[in-house]
Scaffold this motif. Structure first.
Motif, PDB file in Angstrom:
ATOM      1  N   MET A  44     -61.017  29.164 -48.520  1.00  8.13           N
ATOM      2  CA  MET A  44     -60.685  29.453 -49.348  1.00  8.13           C
ATOM      3  C   MET A  44     -59.312  29.648 -49.753  1.00  8.13           C
ATOM      4  SD  MET A  44     -61.590  32.323 -52.160  1.00  8.13           S
ATOM      5  CE  MET A  44     -63.126  32.518 -52.541  1.00  8.13           C
ATOM      6  N   VAL A  45     -58.486  28.365 -50.652  1.00  8.50           N
ATOM      7  CA  VAL A  45     -57.574  28.006 -50.937  1.00  8.50           C
ATOM      8  C   VAL A  45     -57.036  29.079 -52.699  1.00  8.50           C
ATOM      9  CG1 VAL A  45     -54.908  26.496 -51.291  1.00  8.50           C
ATOM     10  CG2 VAL A  45     -57.361  27.181 -48.899  1.00  8.50           C
ATOM     11  N   ILE A  46     -55.682  29.944 -52.728  1.00  6.67           N
ATOM     12  CA  ILE A  46     -55.688  30.502 -53.331  1.00  6.67           C
ATOM     13  C   ILE A  46     -53.920  29.859 -53.996  1.00  6.67           C
ATOM     14  CG2 ILE A  46     -55.054  32.244 -55.429  1.00  6.67           C
ATOM     15  CD1 ILE A  46     -57.462  33.399 -52.888  1.00  6.67           C
ATOM     16  N   ASP A  88     -64.411  22.355 -55.913  1.00  9.33           N
ATOM     17  CA  ASP A  88     -64.984  22.545 -55.397  1.00  9.33           C
ATOM     18  C   ASP A  88     -65.183  21.456 -54.410  1.00  9.33           C
ATOM     19  OD1 ASP A  88     -67.324  22.842 -53.139  1.00  9.33           O
ATOM     20  OD2 ASP A  88     -68.832  23.054 -54.976  1.00  9.33           O
ATOM     21  N   ALA A  89     -64.024  21.500 -53.010  1.00  8.76           N
ATOM     22  CA  ALA A  89     -64.087  20.126 -51.930  1.00  8.76           C
ATOM     23  C   ALA A  89     -65.447  20.405 -51.032  1.00  8.76           C
ATOM     24  CB  ALA A  89     -62.559  20.387 -51.411  1.00  8.76           C
ATOM     25  N   GLY A  90     -66.772  21.123 -50.519  1.00  9.98           N
ATOM     26  CA  GLY A  90     -67.253  21.486 -50.210  1.00  9.98           C
ATOM     27  C   GLY A  90     -66.887  22.271 -49.396  1.00  9.98           C
ATOM     28  N   ILE A  93     -62.972  26.123 -50.960  1.00  9.45           N
ATOM     29  CA  ILE A  93     -62.412  25.956 -52.415  1.00  9.45           C
ATOM     30  C   ILE A  93     -61.686  25.950 -52.740  1.00  9.45           C
ATOM     31  CG2 ILE A  93     -63.685  27.326 -53.954  1.00  9.45           C
ATOM     32  CD1 ILE A  93     -65.890  25.675 -52.408  1.00  9.45           C
ATOM     33  N   VAL A  94     -60.993  25.813 -53.519  1.00  8.82           N
ATOM     34  CA  VAL A  94     -59.533  25.960 -54.018  1.00  8.82           C
ATOM     35  C   VAL A  94     -58.962  26.183 -56.056  1.00  8.82           C
ATOM     36  CG1 VAL A  94     -56.930  24.646 -54.313  1.00  8.82           C
ATOM     37  CG2 VAL A  94     -58.589  23.852 -53.195  1.00  8.82           C
TER      38      VAL A  94
END
Length: 122
Positions: A44-46, A88-90, A93-94
């Protein structure tokens, strides 16, 4: 998918996402490993943008780059308002937030283990 698209492993995907966020001057970028915590994704990227306009722009350019590089069509929610965009890049998750919205939801605290708070560098 075009013939030049790379194979999108979760690590390559993460690397490209972090690079794109850096290119577009996203702030306070954090990468969280979800392996062993959730089956929905590996990472997960925030990140934050300074305004709704920048949040929407960062998100749009990221999805374009992922399509260009990997032939990946991402699911995107929230781009119209620009307060919080979920991509949602599979395997990754960004979340791209305006700072006030990010402070309110505090997703990092929900997913990180104590001591894991590391700012991502591309």
């Amino acid at each position: 998918m075009n013939e030049f698209a790379e194979q999108a492993t979760s690590d390559k995907l993460l690397e490209r996402i972090l690079s794109s966020l850096e290119d577009d001057k996203a702030e306070d970028v954090v990468s969280i490993t979800l392996t062993g915590k959730s089956e929905m994704a590996d990472y997960m990227v925030i990140a934050s943008g300074r305004s709704s306009r920048q949040v929407a722009s960062i998100s749009e350019k990221l999805t374009e780059r992922l399509k260009e590089t990997f032939g990946l069509v991402c699911k995107v929610e929230g781009k119209d308002t620009g307060d919080w965009v979920l991509i949602d890049a599979g395997d990754v998750i960004v979340h791209v937030f305006r700072p006030e919205v990010r402070d309110f939801y505090q997703l990092e605290k929900m997913w990180m283990t104590p001591g894991e708070a590391v700012v991502a560098k591309a």
